[in-house]
Design an enzyme around this catalytic site. Sequence first.
Site, PDB file in Angstrom:
ATOM      1  N   CYS A  52       8.727  -3.401  71.772  1.00 15.94           N
ATOM      2  CA  CYS A  52       9.383  -4.557  72.371  1.00 15.94           C
ATOM      3  C   CYS A  52       9.141  -4.490  73.881  1.00 15.94           C
ATOM      4  CB  CYS A  52      10.879  -4.529  72.077  1.00 15.94           C
ATOM      5  SG  CYS A  52      11.797  -5.815  72.951  1.00 15.94           S
ATOM      6  N   ASP A  59       8.688  -1.931  67.247  1.00 15.59           N
ATOM      7  CA  ASP A  59       8.673  -3.062  66.323  1.00 15.59           C
ATOM      8  C   ASP A  59       7.655  -2.744  65.240  1.00 15.59           C
ATOM      9  OD1 ASP A  59      10.542  -4.790  67.570  1.00 15.59           O
ATOM     10  OD2 ASP A  59       9.030  -5.428  69.017  1.00 15.59           O
ATOM     11  N   ILE A  74     -16.472  -6.624  60.623  1.00 11.19           N
ATOM     12  CA  ILE A  74     -15.799  -5.683  61.517  1.00 11.19           C
ATOM     13  C   ILE A  74     -16.002  -4.272  60.974  1.00 11.19           C
ATOM     14  CG2 ILE A  74     -13.516  -5.732  60.403  1.00 11.19           C
ATOM     15  CD1 ILE A  74     -14.139  -5.739  64.188  1.00 11.19           C
ATOM     16  N   GLU A  75     -16.234  -3.331  61.852  1.00 11.89           N
ATOM     17  CA  GLU A  75     -16.334  -1.928  61.436  1.00 11.89           C
ATOM     18  C   GLU A  75     -14.904  -1.411  61.361  1.00 11.89           C
ATOM     19  OE1 GLU A  75     -16.091   1.803  61.016  1.00 11.89           O
ATOM     20  OE2 GLU A  75     -15.785   1.331  63.141  1.00 11.89           O
ATOM     21  N   SER A  76     -14.510  -0.901  60.202  1.00 13.40           N
ATOM     22  CA  SER A  76     -13.093  -0.652  59.936  1.00 13.40           C
ATOM     23  C   SER A  76     -12.475   0.470  60.769  1.00 13.40           C
ATOM     24  CB  SER A  76     -12.854  -0.406  58.446  1.00 13.40           C
ATOM     25  OG  SER A  76     -13.571   0.715  58.011  1.00 13.40           O
ATOM     26  N   HIS A  93       6.233 -10.324  69.243  1.00 15.58           N
ATOM     27  CA  HIS A  93       5.574 -10.423  67.938  1.00 15.58           C
ATOM     28  C   HIS A  93       4.464 -11.472  67.927  1.00 15.58           C
ATOM     29  CE1 HIS A  93       9.704  -9.016  66.223  1.00 15.58           C
ATOM     30  NE2 HIS A  93       9.032  -8.021  66.755  1.00 15.58           N
ATOM     31  N   GLU A  94       4.778 -12.626  68.483  1.00 17.45           N
ATOM     32  CA  GLU A  94       3.797 -13.717  68.489  1.00 17.45           C
ATOM     33  C   GLU A  94       2.555 -13.319  69.283  1.00 17.45           C
ATOM     34  OE1 GLU A  94       7.973 -15.455  68.200  1.00 17.45           O
ATOM     35  OE2 GLU A  94       7.012 -13.890  69.380  1.00 17.45           O
TER      36      GLU A  94
END
Length: 154
Positions: A52, A59, A74-76, A93-94
């Site tokens: 937060c 969070d 994407i390479e994981s 969060h957003e």
Amino acid sequence: MAKKPVKDLKQLGHATPVPASPEEATLERVPNPHPDANYVARFTVPEFTSLCPVTGQPDFAHLVIDYVPGKWLIESKSLKLYLQSFRNHGAFHEDCTLAIGKRLAGTLAPKWLRIGGYWYPRGGIPIDVFWQKGKLPAGVWVPDQGVAPYRGRG
């Protein structure tokens, strides 16, 4: 797939520390061996953590990232390290959810991408954040994200 793209990767196959922040993290990509096919790749992150920005308290979220690749995947390992870099990052969060979606979209230029951020309650209120880029190609099957709505004790 050719070995050259793997050889060029800086994180996969190497001891790589978790980046100090999302801005310092490097997302790596590899060529899509099937760029002519429309299919969904999904990453599920059930234990995403950030801080937060006001209280510094942790969070937690369950993230689901779906995308229809174009030329790139994407390479994981790099994705894992990028997501782990949020562990000590303060953001709402957003902001976290959209920052991840936009960074992936910018790195991959997918045909379509969506992210669902299902944030665990803080102050008794769960926050779910959804973002999408592009139009889903016709005929592509996208399963439900599979995250049940928060019910608490209700």
